[in-house]
Design a protein around this motif. Structure first.
Motif, mmCIF file in Angstrom:
data_model
loop_
_atom_site.group_PDB
_atom_site.id
_atom_site.type_symbol
_atom_site.label_atom_id
_atom_site.label_comp_id
_atom_site.label_asym_id
_atom_site.label_seq_id
_atom_site.Cartn_x
_atom_site.Cartn_y
_atom_site.Cartn_z
ATOM 1 N N LYS B 113 0.824 -1.206 0.000
ATOM 2 C CA LYS B 113 0.000 0.000 0.000
ATOM 3 C C LYS B 113 0.858 1.255 0.000
ATOM 4 N N THR B 114 2.045 1.197 0.615
ATOM 5 C CA THR B 114 2.871 2.392 0.736
ATOM 6 C C THR B 114 4.074 2.393 -0.190
ATOM 7 N N SER B 115 4.431 1.204 -0.691
ATOM 8 C CA SER B 115 5.632 1.124 -1.528
ATOM 9 C C SER B 115 5.452 1.928 -2.805
ATOM 10 N N THR B 116 6.579 2.427 -3.318
ATOM 11 C CA THR B 116 6.553 2.998 -4.665
ATOM 12 C C THR B 116 7.087 1.934 -5.612
ATOM 13 N N PHE B 117 6.545 1.893 -6.798
ATOM 14 C CA PHE B 117 6.939 0.877 -7.773
ATOM 15 C C PHE B 117 7.612 1.525 -8.963
ATOM 16 N N LYS B 118 8.662 0.897 -9.386
ATOM 17 C CA LYS B 118 9.409 1.380 -10.552
ATOM 18 C C LYS B 118 8.509 1.344 -11.784
ATOM 19 N N LYS B 119 8.688 2.320 -12.653
ATOM 20 C CA LYS B 119 7.921 2.331 -13.900
ATOM 21 C C LYS B 119 8.292 1.122 -14.750
ATOM 22 N N TYR B 120 7.316 0.446 -15.292
ATOM 23 C CA TYR B 120 7.617 -0.744 -16.108
ATOM 24 C C TYR B 120 7.906 -0.328 -17.550
ATOM 25 N N ASN B 121 8.931 -0.949 -18.141
ATOM 26 C CA ASN B 121 9.265 -0.659 -19.539
ATOM 27 C C ASN B 121 8.483 -1.592 -20.454
ATOM 28 N N PHE B 122 7.411 -1.085 -20.988
ATOM 29 C CA PHE B 122 6.561 -1.941 -21.832
ATOM 30 C C PHE B 122 7.160 -2.216 -23.203
ATOM 31 N N GLU B 123 8.258 -1.555 -23.521
ATOM 32 C CA GLU B 123 8.930 -1.811 -24.803
ATOM 33 C C GLU B 123 9.839 -3.039 -24.723
ATOM 34 N N ALA B 124 10.183 -3.435 -23.486
ATOM 35 C CA ALA B 124 11.131 -4.551 -23.343
ATOM 36 C C ALA B 124 10.456 -5.871 -23.714
ATOM 37 N N GLU B 125 11.275 -6.871 -24.112
ATOM 38 C CA GLU B 125 10.717 -8.187 -24.432
ATOM 39 C C GLU B 125 10.540 -9.001 -23.171
ATOM 40 N N GLY B 126 9.569 -9.911 -23.183
ATOM 41 C CA GLY B 126 9.375 -10.807 -22.055
ATOM 42 C C GLY B 126 10.468 -11.859 -22.017
ATOM 43 N N ILE B 127 10.491 -12.651 -20.950
ATOM 44 C CA ILE B 127 11.497 -13.711 -20.847
ATOM 45 C C ILE B 127 11.019 -14.914 -21.645
ATOM 46 N N PRO B 128 11.836 -15.410 -22.592
ATOM 47 C CA PRO B 128 11.373 -16.552 -23.394
ATOM 48 C C PRO B 128 11.180 -17.776 -22.509
ATOM 49 N N PRO B 129 10.076 -18.516 -22.683
ATOM 50 C CA PRO B 129 9.858 -19.711 -21.855
ATOM 51 C C PRO B 129 10.826 -20.824 -22.248
ATOM 52 N N ALA B 130 11.227 -21.634 -21.280
ATOM 53 C CA ALA B 130 12.170 -22.715 -21.557
ATOM 54 C C ALA B 130 11.392 -23.978 -21.913
ATOM 55 N N GLY B 131 10.592 -23.925 -22.959
ATOM 56 C CA GLY B 131 9.762 -25.074 -23.320
ATOM 57 C C GLY B 131 10.379 -25.921 -24.403
ATOM 58 N N GLY B 132 9.707 -27.013 -24.721
ATOM 59 C CA GLY B 132 10.142 -27.840 -25.831
ATOM 60 C C GLY B 132 9.457 -27.395 -27.109
ATOM 61 N N ALA B 133 9.664 -28.147 -28.190
ATOM 62 C CA ALA B 133 9.055 -27.775 -29.462
ATOM 63 C C ALA B 133 8.885 -28.999 -30.341
ATOM 64 N N LEU B 134 7.850 -28.969 -31.167
ATOM 65 C CA LEU B 134 7.671 -30.030 -32.159
ATOM 66 C C LEU B 134 8.287 -29.569 -33.469
ATOM 67 N N HIS B 135 8.668 -30.537 -34.302
ATOM 68 C CA HIS B 135 9.347 -30.234 -35.562
ATOM 69 C C HIS B 135 8.359 -29.616 -36.574
ATOM 70 N N PRO B 136 8.772 -28.554 -37.282
ATOM 71 C CA PRO B 136 7.827 -27.879 -38.194
ATOM 72 C C PRO B 136 7.227 -28.792 -39.269
ATOM 73 N N LEU B 137 8.030 -29.713 -39.806
ATOM 74 C CA LEU B 137 7.501 -30.592 -40.853
ATOM 75 C C LEU B 137 6.363 -31.446 -40.294
ATOM 76 N N LEU B 138 6.542 -31.875 -39.040
ATOM 77 C CA LEU B 138 5.520 -32.735 -38.441
ATOM 78 C C LEU B 138 4.309 -31.923 -37.977
ATOM 79 N N LYS B 139 4.518 -30.619 -37.786
ATOM 80 C CA LYS B 139 3.362 -29.760 -37.492
ATOM 81 C C LYS B 139 2.472 -29.649 -38.737
ATOM 82 N N VAL B 140 3.108 -29.553 -39.902
ATOM 83 C CA VAL B 140 2.332 -29.506 -41.143
ATOM 84 C C VAL B 140 1.689 -30.870 -41.382
ATOM 85 N N ARG B 141 2.431 -31.950 -41.053
ATOM 86 C CA ARG B 141 1.861 -33.289 -41.216
ATOM 87 C C ARG B 141 0.581 -33.410 -40.391
#
Lengths: 634, 434
Positions: B113-141
């Motif tokens: 309630k009393t804290s001040t918060f730093k202004k957020y930089n909305f131009e910055a990119e988010g943190i990329p998630p550390a996920g897996g991925a399926l192969h593009p050819l098999l996505k089309v399949r």
């Protein structure tokens, strides 16, 4: 598919009409040809620059079964008929009073009073080359020779002689060579060396002589210099030799009919009487038309049209056929098929011609009323769940090739080829494709090698087929669906690939059981590979030996699976041999796969600088039972 | 002093520039081989300019002269930044930082309630998630598989990379001398050596229709080789598997009792019949089948050719199917793949008659490109299997790689399939929605 280059101006002249590039492209498309290239722009460009320019050409792709379209003469004739500018010519045999004596699988003909121009002469040579490369299978099955008849004297003899007894001056040479010497002479000839193996090792070579023992040619290699044809030749003698009668007839008919248009009386061919070894005689070439019956009802049933036999006849006559509607049966059409159309075997070929003339793109658009139930195949459904679960777990799917070198599949993994496992390729163009893989590991390791620049750790997987020899099957081999994953980082991470394997089992609801628990009904367990005495009839046998040298000692495990009692079918899975079982007190458990830290010597061979752990196992035991049609039963 | 001496004294580069300039300013002149003074005193403007730049950081005489000096590499331009700091409205001497994020502790303590918060930089990119991925050819399949499944097709078993020449070619009425069967084009197997014989009666019917003709066909009238037929090879098309499925489909016509037969294709429901006709109950059940799997060609590899790739294949078998049905169906199928404008070119294929190449208008290339092949299987292929004359079968095929390369704008097939594919590329390949 063969491509024929035709002179554009000549073609317009023959068709009696000029076409724009687009118009001609559309006409070709409709007829089933493909206009590959129009060199007009190129030629104009060259002319502007003052460079020597050829005449503009159209390069046209021809369907592989239409030998009658391999030259400008044939293309223009077919298109003229298609455009209803002319009637299909009927080819005539005109008999002179003379005989020739020749042997079988031989055909010949004479074109009398021919007038060649440089372009029609070039076209004549080109047609022979096109036929040699296509239907003649590079002269293996059929070979054509053409001669200036006025330099020769009939009757001709077609003989077989020992190579050393053959002697003549070959085309464009000045000395005589024997058969053996000719083989040596043309060894270094880029063109002709390709044809030498066809007869080289035979004890006798085929050879054609005239009445005065002058050689015409030694098929399928070379003609003699004496009888060579030139621009000024007026009477052409054509010889055709073959190993197969049907192709012999096709080639003889195409060569003669196409160029008969240049005879003083167009479309006439002088036949030759042949005396066969059994004494019988035969007239060559055989240009008789074949008769086939077509039915308007059949054409309609296949195409979805409703035409009467007269309408079908009109369509057929545009495709260079000779239809006559039957007087007795309104449905029947008698079709005479000229010798230039050997591609017609069955009524369905006539039906197709009618459909082409009608225009494929003019047919109504209907939708088949066939109602069926869709369903994926059991094995793909299963491997899709593993793929999805592993990708959700943070692993990246890769897709290496199925074929690999023998070394990559065996020596690089410290495995020895027992010659019982892998399917081997007889004629690969490169060493990369010597065997069909029996394991997914080499492909994954090569992918890691090629992705050095990717930040560590690398965690990749593949689900795909490997192939094993299987002498019980008609095709002597069987595919097996495997799943494999490799982790590559600064530390080997055995427990990480172990974890990703456990995850797969959890998602398939296979419980983990202790390796000493012989009472559990179903589940999977692991045992250290090293030191385990295994005598297997082998499920994925290539991966298993008493110690798997692919892995780091003491860091390798074999994964076992005990199927639920209802699924334990003796016929489906291979089992441990009875004695080994008795000795080891194990039940009907099958080997699912292996898991471990890869041996540093394996990493070195794949040029990988960081430790790796790998797991590979078969998915086949987990396949769901589906409708019968969708099982993998052969 | 001779030019040579000068060069020795001050070095090659300096001598060249200096000598030229001195001549230009008429400070020196040439006398015989040597150089002599032409004026008594000189005013070295360049030196004065440089002194001015050194002290003020600028030159009054203007940009043109500066550019000249830069060209002569006598001066370089450097950018500097200066800040002037003044007290602002929020000036404080306390060192407390503004908060960057809302924490669980703040929720407990109520500090948010009393804290001040730093202004957020909305131009910055988010943190990329550390996920897996399926192969593009098999996505089309997957996308293409879904089209088939939506249209009621069943996926065929195709797990036979190794085929016999009989199933891959002969059963399809591909002549034994066809160029596709050359060593140049097909991978043959050296181990194991040859296939076991197929069912003898069927084999004989196939051999006969090739060699002598039958079922109203003249046949190829070329010698038949059993050796050629029993060669083993890596399948060049999945049509080999389709042929085997069609052979199974015709089993009842051959008088074979098939176990669990009534459940095939229709899950136990009564067979549907074509065009609403009542079933003549001759045992025929229509089928719609598909597969997407690997095929092999003995190709020299380049940017558009690999020795292995994926073939998409569809088959519809029913009584009374027409060419108009095939064309209409193809239009719907390709529309579902996002291809609206298609037309059909007559073509040659040994096992289909009619044969149609499918061309689509490519809006980017603004020309028609071939996207697939289709046709109706020949009677010489179907009738030896046992099908009656009125059963007709549509077939069509396309490669999986081609639409995928177009979808992802890939020019080199080797960056799509095989071990040279970049893992980063897989991780970043977009979702596929036709």
């Amino acid at each position: 598919m063969p491509t024929v280059a035709v002179d554009k101006v000549d073609l317009w002249e023959r068709l009696g009409q000029e076409f724009s590039s687009e118009e001609f492209d559309a006409l070709c498309f409709e007829y089933g040809l493909e206009l590959d290239e129009d060199t007009t722009a190129e030629v104009e460009e060259a002319k502007k620059k003052g460079l020597p320019a050829q005449r503009p050409q159209l390069k046209i792709e021809i369907p592989a079964n239409r030998y009658d379209l391999l030259c400008i003469e044939g293309i223009s004739r077919a298109l003229q008929v298609f455009l209803r500018k002319t009637e299909t010519p009927r080819y005539k045999l005109v008999y002179p009073p003379r005989t020739k004596k020749i042997r079988p699988l031989f055909a010949c003909a004479i074109l009398r009073n021919v007038k060649f121009t440089p372009r029609s002469y070039a076209s004549f040579i080109d047609l022979q080359d096109k036929l040699h490369q296509n239907i003649c299978r590079r002269r293996q099955l059929v070979a054509i020779g053409t001669h200036d008849l006025d330099t020769l004297k009939g009757p001709f003899r077609y003989e077989a002689r020992a190579p050393k007894d053959v002697k003549f001056v070959p085309l464009n040479k000045h000395e005589e060579y024997t058969g053996e010497e000719l083989m040596a002479l043309y060894e270094s000839d880029k063109q002709l060396s390709r044809y030498l193996p066809i007869i080289r090792d035979s004890s006798v070579y085929p050879i054609i002589y005239d009445a005065e023992d002058r050689v015409l040619s030694m098929p399928p290699i070379i003609n003699s210099d004496h009888s060579k044809i030139t621009l000024n030749t007026t009477n052409v003698f054509i010889d055709v030799t073959a190993t197969d009668q049907t192709k012999l007839d096709i080639v003889a008919n195409i060569v003669t009919t196409m160029f008969s248009e240049y005879c003083a009386e167009p479309f006439t061919i002088e036949p030759v009487k042949m005396i066969l070894p059994d004494g019988s005689t035969k007239i060559s070439p055989d240009l008789s038309e074949r008769r086939m019956l077509a039915h308007a009802s059949y054409v309609n049933a296949c195409t979805g049209l409703s035409l009467n036999s007269d309408q079908v006849s009109v369509l057929l006559s545009r495709m260079s056929l000779f239809p006559t509607t039957s007087k007795s049966n309104p449905d029947e059409i008698e079709v005479s098929i000229p010798a230039t159309r050997p591609d017609i075997f069955h009524e369905c070929d006539i039906m197709e011609d009618a459909a082409i003339a009608y225009g494929f793109n003019n047919l109504p658009h209907t939708f088949p009323p066939t109602t069926t139930v869709g369903q994926p195949s059991a094995i793909n459904k299963l491997s899709d769940s593993i793929r999805l679960e592993w990708a959700l777990a943070g692993w990246v799917e890769v897709l290496p090739l199925t074929l690999c070198s023998h070394e990559e599949n065996f020596a690089f993994l410290n495995h020895v080829d027992d010659n019982e496992t892998a399917v081997k390729i007889a004629n690969p163009k490169t060493l990369e494709f010597q065997v069909v893989r029996t394991t997914l590991i080499p492909g994954l390791l090569k992918t890691i090698r090629e992705n050095r620049s990717h930040p560590l750790p690398l965690k990749i997987f593949e689900t795909g087929d490997v192939v094993f020899k299987d002498t019980t099957r008609e095709r002597q081999a069987r595919n097996e669906r495997h799943a494999a994953a490799v982790w590559c980082n600064r530390t080997a991470g055995f427990e990480i690939v172990h974890g990703v394997f456990d995850r797969a089992m959890k998602m398939l609801e296979i419980p983990r059981i202790s390796n000493a628990d012989s009472k559990a009904e179903t589940g999977y367990y692991m045992k250290e590979t090293s030191g385990v005495y295994i005598l297997l009839g082998g499920y994925s046998l290539s991966l298993i030996s008493s110690q798997d040298p692919m892995f780091f000692p003491g860091r390798a495990a074999t994964i076992y699976y005990r199927a639920p009692p209802s699924k334990r079918k003796a016929s489906t899975f291979q089992h441990l041999k009875q004695d080994a079982k008795a000795a080891l007190h194990i039940n009907d458990d099958i080997v699912l796969g292996t898991l471990g830290i890869l041996h540093p010597s394996v990493l070195e061979k794949f040029d990988i600088q960081y430790p790796c752990s790998a797991v590979e196992f078969t998915l086949d035991p987990f396949k769901k039972e589906m409708q019968k049609i969708w099982t993998n039963d052969e | 002093m001779s030019p040579l001496q000068l060069e020795k004294e001050v070095g090659d580069a300096t001598a060249k520039v200096g000598q030229g300039n001195a001549f230009k300013q008429k400070w020196i002149a040439r006398e015989g081989d040597g150089l002599v003074k032409a004026v008594n005193s000189i005013k070295d403007v360049t030196q004065l300019d440089l002194q001015e730049i050194e002290s003020t950081g600028d030159l009054k005489s203007g940009e043109k002269l500066l550019a000249d000096l830069r060209k002569r590499k006598l001066v370089v331009q450097r950018k500097g930044q200066w800040f002037t700091v003044q007290k602002g409205a929020n000036f404080t001497t306390s060192t407390a930082k503004p908060e960057t994020d809302l924490t669980a502790d703040m929720l407990t303590s109520g500090a948010w309630k009393t804290s001040t918060f730093k202004k957020y930089n909305f131009e910055a990119e988010g943190i990329p998630p550390a996920g897996g991925a399926l192969h593009p050819l098999l996505k089309v399949r997957e996308e293409i598989r879904n089209i088939f499944l939506e249209m009621g097709f069943a996926e065929m078993p195709t797990s036979t990379y190794v085929e016999s020449a009989f199933w891959c070619f002969d059963a399809l009425f591909v002549p034994q001398q066809h160029p596709a069967r050359d060593l140049q084009d097909t991978f043959y197997i050296s181990d194991p050596v040859k296939s076991l014989p197929p069912e003898p009666a069927y084999y004989k019917r196939v051999a006969t229709v090739h060699e002598h003709g039958d079922y109203g066909s003249a046949g190829y009238r070329a010698p038949w080789s059993h050796e050629e037929s029993s060669k083993l090879l890596l399948r060049t098309h999945t049509t080999a598997s389709s042929a085997h499925m069609l052979y199974k489909l015709a089993a009842r016509y051959r008088g074979e009792a098939v176990e669990g037969d009534e459940k095939e294709f229709t899950h136990g429901a009564k067979s549907t019949t074509a065009h609403g006709e009542s079933s003549s109950n001759d045992g025929f059940r229509p089928a719609k089948l598909f597969s997407i799997d690997r095929v092999f060609r003995n190709e020299t590899m380049d940017a558009t050719h690999l020795a292995e790739f994926h073939q998409v294949e569809g088959v519809v078998a029913d009584k009374g199917l027409t060419l108009a049905d095939l064309i209409g169906f193809m239009r719907v199928f390709f529309k579902k793949m996002g291809i609206e404008n298609v037309r059909f070119k007559p073509a040659y294929n040994p096992y289909t008659e009619p044969s149609l190449e499918i061309f689509a208008f490519h809006p980017m290339l603004s020309k028609w490109v071939e996207v697939g092949n289709s046709g109706m299987f020949r009677p010489e292929m179907l009738e030896p299997m046992g099908f009656p004359k009125d059963v007709r079968v549509h077939g069509w095929g396309l490669s999986l790689e081609r639409p995928t390369m177009i979808r992802y704008g890939i020019n080199n097939i080797r960056t799509l399939l095989g071990h040279k594919v970049s893992i980063e590329g897989i991780e970043n390949s977009a979702a596929v929605m036709f």
